[in-house]
Motif scaffolding. Structure first.
Motif, PDB file in Angstrom:
ATOM      1  N   ILE A   2       1.410  -1.540   0.016  1.00 25.61           N
ATOM      2  CA  ILE A   2      -0.355   0.124  -0.407  1.00 25.61           C
ATOM      3  C   ILE A   2       0.720   1.405   0.182  1.00 25.61           C
ATOM      4  N   PHE A   3       0.621   2.252  -0.986  1.00 22.59           N
ATOM      5  CA  PHE A   3       1.349   3.236  -0.508  1.00 22.59           C
ATOM      6  C   PHE A   3       0.433   4.353  -0.400  1.00 22.59           C
ATOM      7  N   ASP A   4       0.597   5.506   0.390  1.00 24.34           N
ATOM      8  CA  ASP A   4      -0.060   6.571   0.348  1.00 24.34           C
ATOM      9  C   ASP A   4       0.935   7.880   0.586  1.00 24.34           C
ATOM     10  N   ILE A   5       0.000   8.615  -0.918  1.00 25.25           N
ATOM     11  CA  ILE A   5       1.042   9.637  -1.412  1.00 25.25           C
ATOM     12  C   ILE A   5       0.538  11.043  -1.455  1.00 25.25           C
ATOM     13  N   LEU A   6       1.553  11.927  -0.340  1.00 28.05           N
ATOM     14  CA  LEU A   6       0.479  13.247  -0.236  1.00 28.05           C
ATOM     15  C   LEU A   6       1.506  14.066  -1.175  1.00 28.05           C
ATOM     16  N   THR A   7       0.259  15.069  -1.741  1.00 28.10           N
ATOM     17  CA  THR A   7       1.154  15.735  -3.071  1.00 28.10           C
ATOM     18  C   THR A   7      -0.354  16.791  -3.500  1.00 28.10           C
ATOM     19  N   LEU A   8       0.489  17.906  -3.807  1.00 26.81           N
ATOM     20  CA  LEU A   8      -0.619  19.516  -4.217  1.00 26.81           C
ATOM     21  C   LEU A   8      -1.410  18.281  -5.908  1.00 26.81           C
ATOM     22  N   PHE A   9      -0.786  17.707  -6.160  1.00 25.13           N
ATOM     23  CA  PHE A   9      -0.739  17.525  -7.642  1.00 25.13           C
ATOM     24  C   PHE A   9      -1.726  15.816  -7.758  1.00 25.13           C
ATOM     25  N   PRO A  10      -3.298  15.573  -7.555  1.00 29.10           N
ATOM     26  CA  PRO A  10      -3.168  13.960  -7.504  1.00 29.10           C
ATOM     27  C   PRO A  10      -3.454  13.951  -8.880  1.00 29.10           C
ATOM     28  N   ASP A  11      -3.107  14.453 -10.136  1.00 27.56           N
ATOM     29  CA  ASP A  11      -4.366  14.641 -11.101  1.00 27.56           C
ATOM     30  C   ASP A  11      -2.931  13.626 -11.601  1.00 27.56           C
ATOM     31  N   MET A  12      -1.824  14.188 -11.595  1.00 29.49           N
ATOM     32  CA  MET A  12      -0.315  13.818 -11.945  1.00 29.49           C
ATOM     33  C   MET A  12      -0.505  12.346 -12.029  1.00 29.49           C
ATOM     34  N   PHE A  13      -0.967  11.691 -10.759  1.00 33.05           N
ATOM     35  CA  PHE A  13      -1.121  10.121 -10.901  1.00 33.05           C
ATOM     36  C   PHE A  13      -1.985   8.988 -11.614  1.00 33.05           C
ATOM     37  N   GLN A  14      -2.791  10.132 -12.299  1.00 28.00           N
ATOM     38  CA  GLN A  14      -4.099   9.234 -11.895  1.00 28.00           C
ATOM     39  C   GLN A  14      -3.656   8.478 -13.927  1.00 28.00           C
ATOM     40  N   SER A  15      -2.949   9.418 -15.222  1.00 21.51           N
ATOM     41  CA  SER A  15      -2.881   8.660 -15.854  1.00 21.51           C
ATOM     42  C   SER A  15      -1.700   7.144 -15.944  1.00 21.51           C
ATOM     43  N   PRO A  16      -0.792   7.353 -15.247  1.00 21.58           N
ATOM     44  CA  PRO A  16      -0.026   6.084 -15.175  1.00 21.58           C
ATOM     45  C   PRO A  16      -0.887   4.886 -13.833  1.00 21.58           C
ATOM     46  N   LEU A  17      -1.152   5.434 -13.188  1.00 26.19           N
ATOM     47  CA  LEU A  17      -1.452   4.207 -12.475  1.00 26.19           C
ATOM     48  C   LEU A  17      -2.997   3.791 -12.785  1.00 26.19           C
ATOM     49  N   ASP A  18      -3.325   3.980 -14.029  1.00 19.63           N
ATOM     50  CA  ASP A  18      -5.098   3.419 -14.795  1.00 19.63           C
ATOM     51  C   ASP A  18      -4.416   2.983 -16.383  1.00 19.63           C
ATOM     52  N   SER A  19      -2.763   2.224 -16.490  1.00 18.43           N
ATOM     53  CA  SER A  19      -2.150   2.001 -17.286  1.00 18.43           C
ATOM     54  C   SER A  19      -0.578   0.951 -16.472  1.00 18.43           C
ATOM     55  N   SER A  20      -0.944   0.584 -18.081  1.00 17.76           N
ATOM     56  CA  SER A  20      -0.208  -1.677 -18.159  1.00 17.76           C
ATOM     57  C   SER A  20      -0.242  -1.289 -16.605  1.00 17.76           C
ATOM     58  N   LEU A  21       1.542  -1.943 -16.055  1.00 19.45           N
ATOM     59  CA  LEU A  21       1.601  -2.301 -14.556  1.00 19.45           C
ATOM     60  C   LEU A  21       0.940  -1.919 -13.802  1.00 19.45           C
ATOM     61  N   LEU A  22       0.920  -1.174 -13.072  1.00 23.09           N
ATOM     62  CA  LEU A  22      -0.058   0.147 -12.398  1.00 23.09           C
ATOM     63  C   LEU A  22      -1.281  -0.940 -11.859  1.00 23.09           C
ATOM     64  N   LEU A  30      -2.955  -6.714  -5.907  1.00 19.00           N
ATOM     65  CA  LEU A  30      -1.748  -6.433  -5.504  1.00 19.00           C
ATOM     66  C   LEU A  30      -1.220  -5.233  -4.799  1.00 19.00           C
ATOM     67  N   ILE A  31      -1.761  -3.811  -5.348  1.00 16.65           N
ATOM     68  CA  ILE A  31      -0.968  -2.900  -4.756  1.00 16.65           C
ATOM     69  C   ILE A  31      -1.864  -2.069  -4.717  1.00 16.65           C
ATOM     70  N   GLU A  32      -1.927  -0.828  -3.823  1.00 21.94           N
ATOM     71  CA  GLU A  32      -3.293  -0.337  -3.564  1.00 21.94           C
ATOM     72  C   GLU A  32      -2.701   1.423  -3.598  1.00 21.94           C
ATOM     73  N   VAL A  33      -3.003   1.842  -3.983  1.00 18.44           N
ATOM     74  CA  VAL A  33      -2.943   3.703  -4.480  1.00 18.44           C
ATOM     75  C   VAL A  33      -3.154   4.718  -3.869  1.00 18.44           C
ATOM     76  N   ARG A  34      -2.910   4.956  -2.614  1.00 18.82           N
ATOM     77  CA  ARG A  34      -4.047   6.680  -1.804  1.00 18.82           C
ATOM     78  C   ARG A  34      -3.569   7.840  -2.028  1.00 18.82           C
ATOM     79  N   LEU A  35      -4.145   8.068  -2.983  1.00 20.10           N
ATOM     80  CA  LEU A  35      -3.775   9.676  -2.302  1.00 20.10           C
ATOM     81  C   LEU A  35      -4.340  10.505  -1.888  1.00 20.10           C
ATOM     82  N   HIS A  36      -3.235  11.803  -1.579  1.00 18.48           N
ATOM     83  CA  HIS A  36      -4.140  12.910  -0.470  1.00 18.48           C
ATOM     84  C   HIS A  36      -3.652  13.537  -0.820  1.00 18.48           C
TER      85      HIS A  36
END
Ligand code: ADE
Length: 243
Positions: A2-22, A30-36
């Motif tokens: 599990i990854f908890d990610i603190l960011t001012l720009f959560p949108d930057m993660f969307q496309s990589p999280l919705d593609s390919s391996l992730l 198998l993994i979980e990514v929580r954006l804060h």
């Protein structure tokens, strides 16, 4: 993992999280990514997350309170986990560090932005600092993604072909040798004969030799620290003579 990610720009993660391996790893659970969003923890009507530096100077500094309150909330809800700040001042990221971090069931990744973060974040809230290379990006978001991808690949079940992990570049301090697929000839460009023979012993020897050759040519610094057998050292000496 599990990854908890603190960011001012959560949108930057969307496309990589919705593609390919992730995407696949998340779908399989198998993994979980929580954006804060750090801004959600900022105070006041304007939700300010940065301010001018004390003592003057260029740029803005990210305030300590939103980080502290975001981390408090995450820990309250989910318990403690190692907290990593992405910064060019951090420990250099490497396959070795990825393996080390992948033992944790959960990691908190903190993305700085602007000129930097208030030093009290480092002093009181962070367990370690990691840099993905000696260059300066606009924030820790891309570095956090780099870490998420590198660690996710090491989570059992994420990669279909587990055997390939140990032979790939950097897994054993050597670069991976050349790979080919069909056709065996294209525009007169041929696949090396040995790969077409079906003789697995010869193929393994050839691959290992090419891996040494490639590392010598492209990253001789890696050979210095690689755990080479006596036989490998002889091959490397012979390759050096070949030029
Ligand atoms: N933030 C800005 N540049 C960075 C880098 N190279 N590594 C990690 N975090 C960063």
């Amino acid at each position: 993992m599990i990854f908890d990610i603190l960011t001012l720009f959560p949108d930057m993660f969307q496309s990589p999280l919705d593609s390919s391996l992730l995407k696949k790893a998340r779908e399989k659970g198998l993994i979980e990514v929580r954006l804060h969003n750090i801004r959600d923890y900022a105070r006041g009507r304007h939700k300010v997350t940065d301010d001018y530096p004390y003592g003057g100077g260029a740029g803005m500094v990210m305030k300590v309170e939103p980080f502290a309150e975001a981390l408090d909330a995450i820990i309250r809800e989910r318990g403690r986990a190692p907290v990593v700040l992405l910064t060019p001042q951090g420990e250099p990221f490497s396959q070795r560090l990825a393996t080390e971090l992948a033992v944790h069931p959960r990691l908190v990744l903190v993305c700085g932005h602007y000129e930097g973060v208030d030093e009290r974040v480092r002093e009181h809230l962070i367990d370690r600092e990691i840099s993905i290379g000696d260059y300066v990006l606009t924030g820790g978001e891309l570095p956090a993604l780099v870490i998420v991808v590198a660690l996710s690949r090491l989570v059992p079940g994420v990669l279909g072909n587990v055997a390939s992990i140990s032979s790939e570049s950097h897994a054993e301090d050597l670069l991976e040798g050349p790979q080919y697929t069909r056709p065996d000839e294209y525009r007169g460009w041929k696949v090396p004969d040995v790969l077409l023979t079906g003789n697995h012993r010869n193929i393994e020897d050839w691959r290992h030799r090419e891996s040494l050759r490639r590392t010598l040519r492209k990253r001789p610094d890696l050979l210095e620290k690689a755990a080479l057998s006596e036989e490998d050292r002889k091959i490397v000496e012979a390759l050096k003579k070949e030029g």
